[in-house]
Enzyme design. Sequence first.
Site, PDB file in Angstrom:
ATOM      1  N   HIS A  77       0.825  -1.217   0.000  1.00  0.00           N
ATOM      2  CA  HIS A  77       0.000   0.000   0.000  1.00  0.00           C
ATOM      3  C   HIS A  77       0.862   1.272   0.000  1.00  0.00           C
ATOM      4  O   HIS A  77       0.777   2.113  -0.889  1.00  0.00           O
ATOM      5  CB  HIS A  77      -0.871   0.042   1.256  1.00  0.00           C
ATOM      6  CG  HIS A  77      -1.762  -1.127   1.455  1.00  0.00           C
ATOM      7  ND1 HIS A  77      -2.899  -1.322   0.713  1.00  0.00           N
ATOM      8  CD2 HIS A  77      -1.713  -2.169   2.327  1.00  0.00           C
ATOM      9  CE1 HIS A  77      -3.516  -2.415   1.116  1.00  0.00           C
ATOM     10  NE2 HIS A  77      -2.814  -2.954   2.093  1.00  0.00           N
TER      11      HIS A  77
HETATM   12  C1  BDR Z   1      -2.949   1.175   5.252  1.00  0.00           C
HETATM   13  O1  BDR Z   1      -3.215   0.708   6.573  1.00  0.00           O
HETATM   14  C2  BDR Z   1      -2.023   0.379   7.216  1.00  0.00           C
HETATM   15  O2  BDR Z   1      -2.158  -0.824   7.930  1.00  0.00           O
HETATM   16  C3  BDR Z   1      -0.957   0.314   6.153  1.00  0.00           C
HETATM   17  O3  BDR Z   1       0.287   0.714   6.687  1.00  0.00           O
HETATM   18  C4  BDR Z   1      -1.438   1.267   5.101  1.00  0.00           C
HETATM   19  O4  BDR Z   1      -1.012   2.582   5.351  1.00  0.00           O
HETATM   20  C5  BDR Z   1      -3.619   0.250   4.268  1.00  0.00           C
HETATM   21  O5  BDR Z   1      -5.000   0.226   4.477  1.00  0.00           O
END
Ligand code: BDR
Length: 309
Positions: free
Chosen positions: A238
Site C-alpha cells: 500500500h
Molecule cells: C494502510 O493501513 C495500514 O495498515 C498500512 O500501513 C497502510 O497505510 C492500508 O490500508
Amino acid sequence: MARPRVLIDTDPGVDDAVAILLALASPEIDVVAVTAVAGNVPLAKTALNARRIVALAGRGDVPVAAGRAQPLSEPVVEDSVVHGRDGLGDLDWDEPAVALDPRDGVELIAEMIGAGPLTIVAIGPLTNLAVLLQRHPGIDRDVEHLVIMGGASFQGNVTPAAEFNIWADPEAARVVFDGAWRITLLPLDLTHQAYLDDQDLDYFHSLGTEVGRRVAAMLEPYAQFHDRWYGTRDVIMHDAMAVYEVLDDAAIQKRGVRVAVETDGVHSRGATFIDRRRENADSPVRVGVTVDNDRFRARLRERLASFVD
Ligand code: BDR
Ligand code: CA
C-alpha cells in the site's frame, strides 16, 4: 533542477517501513523529514519504528519527529494485529542511532513547508495534516503536492466500507479533503495491484545486507497475515505506492475526482466516496487507477539492493 523535497508522514507499519526505505534509497527525491502519527500502533511505537527505519537506512541526517497521539475524535489507537505487536513484525532491534527530534511533528511539517516547495507523502491516518490545517489556515495552498495512501471505492479493509487510514480518523480525513491541496489519492483499488511474493522475500534475504535481511524478516509475518486474511501470501505494498508516485509521475495512471469522507453512519463511518465522473476530470484531486506491478517490483528490488552495510 533541484530534487523535489519530500516529507513522509507515517505510522510504521511494515509497508510504511518499505515505503520509507524506498524513499531514502531514491536519488530522484530529497527526504527532508519523517513525522510519526498514531495509527497501526500507538504514537510511541510509530515514532520509535520511524527512528529504527531511518537508522537502518543510515540516514541520521533526516529528522524524525512525533506528531499526534490520538485521532481528532474517538481515541481508538491500539496495537494492530496486522503489523505485529511492535508494528514492525516483532523483530529484535537495538536502540536506534537516530534520536527523536524534539520538535512537535505538526510544527515540523509547517516549518518544512515554510522552507520551500514540499511534497508530503501521507501514509498513515491524516491526523497530523488536519491539525496542521487547523493551526495554520491556508497552509494547504503552500504545499506543492500531497500524496495520500488511503480510502477505497470497491471494498474497505477494516469494515466493508472503510480503509484503515481513513477509518482510523475520519474527521481528520474530512478536514484534509476539504482543503485546497493538490492531492493524489492512492486507495485500495490501486494498492491491491502492487504486491510482493515469496520470490521477492527470498531476493531481499539473499542480498545479505542488514536492510535486505530485516525487510525479508519484517515481511514474513506480514505475508502470514495476508495468507490468513486474503488466502494468499502476496504482501500488498500500500504505502510504497505513495513514494512510487513521487519518484515517477507516469508510473501510476490517474484521473481527476472529487472525494467525500463519511464521518457518520452505522456501517459507513470512514468510507470514501470517490467520484470518478467525467465532470471532475480537471479536479486538483486525482486518484490512482492502474499500476504495473512488475515495473514497481523491479524498481523496489533495485533500490533496496543499493543499501550497503
Ligand atoms: C494502510 O493501513 C495500514 O495498515 C498500512 O500501513 C497502510 O497505510 C492500508 O490500508
Ligand atoms: Ca501506513
